[in-house]
Each structure stands twice: as C-alpha cells, then as structure tokens.
Design an enzyme around this catalytic site. Structure first.
Site, PDB file in Angstrom:
ATOM      1  N   GLN A   1       0.818  -1.206   0.000  1.00  0.00           N
ATOM      2  CA  GLN A   1       0.000   0.000   0.000  1.00  0.00           C
ATOM      3  C   GLN A   1       0.860   1.267   0.000  1.00  0.00           C
ATOM      4  O   GLN A   1       2.060   1.215   0.286  1.00  0.00           O
ATOM      5  CB  GLN A   1      -0.906   0.002   1.241  1.00  0.00           C
ATOM      6  CG  GLN A   1      -0.141  -0.124   2.546  1.00  0.00           C
ATOM      7  CD  GLN A   1      -0.941  -0.777   3.644  1.00  0.00           C
ATOM      8  OE1 GLN A   1      -2.164  -0.660   3.685  1.00  0.00           O
ATOM      9  NE2 GLN A   1      -0.269  -1.454   4.550  1.00  0.00           N
TER      10      GLN A   1
ATOM     11  N   ASP B   1      -0.237 -12.301   6.863  1.00  0.00           N
ATOM     12  CA  ASP B   1      -1.558 -11.970   6.339  1.00  0.00           C
ATOM     13  C   ASP B   1      -2.581 -12.447   7.371  1.00  0.00           C
ATOM     14  O   ASP B   1      -2.659 -13.638   7.683  1.00  0.00           O
ATOM     15  CB  ASP B   1      -1.746 -12.698   4.999  1.00  0.00           C
ATOM     16  CG  ASP B   1      -3.078 -12.395   4.348  1.00  0.00           C
ATOM     17  OD1 ASP B   1      -4.090 -12.276   5.065  1.00  0.00           O
ATOM     18  OD2 ASP B   1      -3.113 -12.292   3.114  1.00  0.00           O
ATOM     19  N   GLY B   2      -3.370 -11.508   7.912  1.00  0.00           N
ATOM     20  CA  GLY B   2      -4.323 -11.853   8.965  1.00  0.00           C
ATOM     21  C   GLY B   2      -5.322 -12.903   8.543  1.00  0.00           C
ATOM     22  O   GLY B   2      -5.698 -13.783   9.334  1.00  0.00           O
TER      23      GLY B   2
ATOM     24  N   ASP C   1      -8.675  -4.527  13.233  1.00  0.00           N
ATOM     25  CA  ASP C   1      -8.373  -3.121  12.976  1.00  0.00           C
ATOM     26  C   ASP C   1      -7.901  -2.996  11.528  1.00  0.00           C
ATOM     27  O   ASP C   1      -6.721  -2.809  11.251  1.00  0.00           O
ATOM     28  CB  ASP C   1      -7.291  -2.645  13.953  1.00  0.00           C
ATOM     29  CG  ASP C   1      -6.936  -1.179  13.759  1.00  0.00           C
ATOM     30  OD1 ASP C   1      -7.752  -0.447  13.171  1.00  0.00           O
ATOM     31  OD2 ASP C   1      -5.841  -0.768  14.179  1.00  0.00           O
TER      32      ASP C   1
ATOM     33  N   PRO D   1      -5.141  -4.493   0.508  1.00  0.00           N
ATOM     34  CA  PRO D   1      -4.927  -5.675   1.350  1.00  0.00           C
ATOM     35  C   PRO D   1      -6.014  -5.883   2.398  1.00  0.00           C
ATOM     36  O   PRO D   1      -6.131  -6.967   2.958  1.00  0.00           O
ATOM     37  CB  PRO D   1      -3.567  -5.394   2.004  1.00  0.00           C
ATOM     38  CG  PRO D   1      -3.401  -3.914   1.944  1.00  0.00           C
ATOM     39  CD  PRO D   1      -4.083  -3.485   0.679  1.00  0.00           C
TER      40      PRO D   1
END
Length: 299
Positions: free
Chosen positions: A39, A146-147, A164, A171
């Site tokens: 990003q 990566d969550g 959050d 992403p």
C-alpha cells in the site's frame, strides 16, 4: 522582485471519490512517505489534527482524536467479555489498540498480526508513545503475516478478536469476506467476541450491512455499536460486534462499572461505562440498516 512563496501542500482523502467529494488536509510537513509492497503510506503533520496517517488515500489515525477509536475498539469488547485472557488483533500495526488492550489485567497474551512490516517499522519511529510500552510488555507478540491466512491456519484460540482493518480495498478487502469471519469464529473460545471496523454508515452503509449479514449466518448474535470520531467524516462510525453469547452487548452500566473498577479504573478520554452501554443504542437509520442485514442473512 519579491520571491514567490512555495505553495502549501494539501493531501486529499480519496476514499469517497465515487460519491463525488474529497476531504483535503493542509500539510505542514511530510514525516514519512512510502509505497510499500502492499500500500501507499504517508504520515504528515497537520495544523489542527497533528500527526496523521493515510493508507491508499484513506485516513487511518490522527494524533488529535486517536483515543476515541482505540478506546472503543478495545475496551468495549474486553469489558463486554469480562475475562478475556487471550486476545488477537488483526492489523493495528501502529500499536494504538494494543496499548489499550494491555491495560486490561486479565489479558495474559496479546497477539498482533500485521501484514505490512513497514507499518510496524514506521510506528516504532513515529508513534513511540504506543509502541514502546507495547513492545516492552512480555504479554505482547508481534506477528508479520496476512491476517486472513493466520486465522485460517492457527491452532490458537482467543477470547476476543479485534479486526483493525483498513476499508475494503487493497490488502484490507479480504478482511470483509465471509470466509475470513468464519475462520475468526473457528478461532474464538466459547463466549468469545469479534469486533470489526465497519466504516461510517452514512456514507458506507453497504459495508456495514454486508458484514452484519455475514455475521448473522455465523454467530448467534450480531450487531454494531457506534462512536463519533471527528477525523472519520460522516458522523457515527460503526464497529461490528459478533458473539455466540447474546448477553455480551446487553450488560447494564452497573456490571461494566464493576469490571472497570476491578481493572483499576485506568484513565480514558472517551470510553466510560455509560458510553459503553449507550454505544449499542443505534440511530434509527443505522438500526434499520442492521435489521435489513438480518433479513439478508436469512434469505
């Protein structure tokens, strides 16, 4: 001949371009700007809001009002649960929410999963007021991953999961999928709670109703609570709330106040037991959107 003064730089929030308007912020000084693998990140000093962080043209945090978002994203789920010992934050690389979560004594372990290591690096440099106490706390674990993939594969179980995320773009888009929410549910202990960032319903109603509809297909109870955060234009901001324990969002002020006293009555600037309970009372247009989401879930 007089020297022409350089024009001031202005940075626009482009999140609502499709609605035909932008919010533009005067910049005193750019502190950090980088196109990461994931990003575009820019941190700048703003005359009124102080330090501001934007990701891909969407405001994430400002020094002036960060306490509202961080307190409401952390204290509402944790005091609603009452005894959360293992907590997961998905995203949250600035560590502001992590700092608030660690104020809760019952929390024995806090895991933060952030996809972008550059966010954590810049936070250590520019938000040391958050990162120093957090990284010094032995209960805290920082994971770069990566969550969505993390909740799909982990064997860990949590009492509370706080998402959050950015808005559903770049992403952050996968963090609004039903598959992600289902994996979060898989990772929750019995009676656990999931809380998500769900935008400003006045402008982003579909974001809220889409998430609530997915929650209702997965959890016994799903709704949202609200907070007024000046930097997020459009009035109320909604935080999604989902659990299999229907009592968690129906607790009286007396119960929340007792839990707050037991926690040591640490200082807050927005959250109070009264605000906690009142935040679940929705203005009619939000309540109708939530009800509409419930019908969508059943169809």
């Amino acid at each position: 001949m007089a020297k022409k003064l350089p024009e001031k730089r202005w940075i626009a929030e482009t999140l609502f371009d499709e609605l035909g308007f932008r919010m533009t912020f005067q910049v005193d000084k750019v502190l950090y700007e980088l196109q990461t693998e994931h990003q575009h990140l820019v941190l700048f000093e703003q005359p009124f809001f102080g330090k501001m962080l934007m990701l891909d043209g969407a405001t994430q945090i400002s020094k002036k009002d960060e306490f509202i978002y961080q307190e409401m994203m952390s204290h509402v789920p944790l005091f609603a649960h009452g005894n959360a010992r293992d907590v997961l934050i998905v995203g949250g690389g600035d560590c502001g929410i992590a700092e608030e979560v660690l104020k809760h004594g019952p929390v024995k372990r806090l895991t933060q999963v952030e996809i972008d290591p550059k966010v954590v690096e810049f936070a250590k440099e520019h938000f040391p007021e958050f990162t120093k106490p957090v990284f010094a706390d032995k209960r805290f674990e920082s994971v770069i991953d990566d969550g969505a993939k993390y909740v799909a594969k982990t064997d860990r179980r949590f009492d509370a999961i706080i998402v959050d995320s950015t808005d559903p773009q770049g992403p952050g888009k996968v963090l609004f999928s039903e598959k992600f929410y289902a994996n979060c549910r898989r990772c929750l202990n019995k009676g656990g709670v999931l809380v998500t960032q769900n935008g400003v319903p006045f402008f982003q109603q579909s974001e809220l109703t889409s998430s609530i509809a997915k929650f209702r297909r997965l959890f016994a109870d799903a709704s949202c609570y609200i907070a007024a955060i000046p930097i997020y234009i459009g009035g109320h901001m909604a935080m999604g709330f989902a659990s299999d324990n229907k009592r968690l969002r129906q607790l009286p002020v007396k119960t929340i106040a007792q839990r707050y006293r037991k926690a040591g009555r640490f200082k807050t600037m927005y959250w109070t037991p009264e605000v906690h309970v009142a935040s679940f009372a929705q203005p009619r247009f939000i309540a109708e959107a939530v009800a509409k989401a419930g019908k969508r879930a059943k169809s």
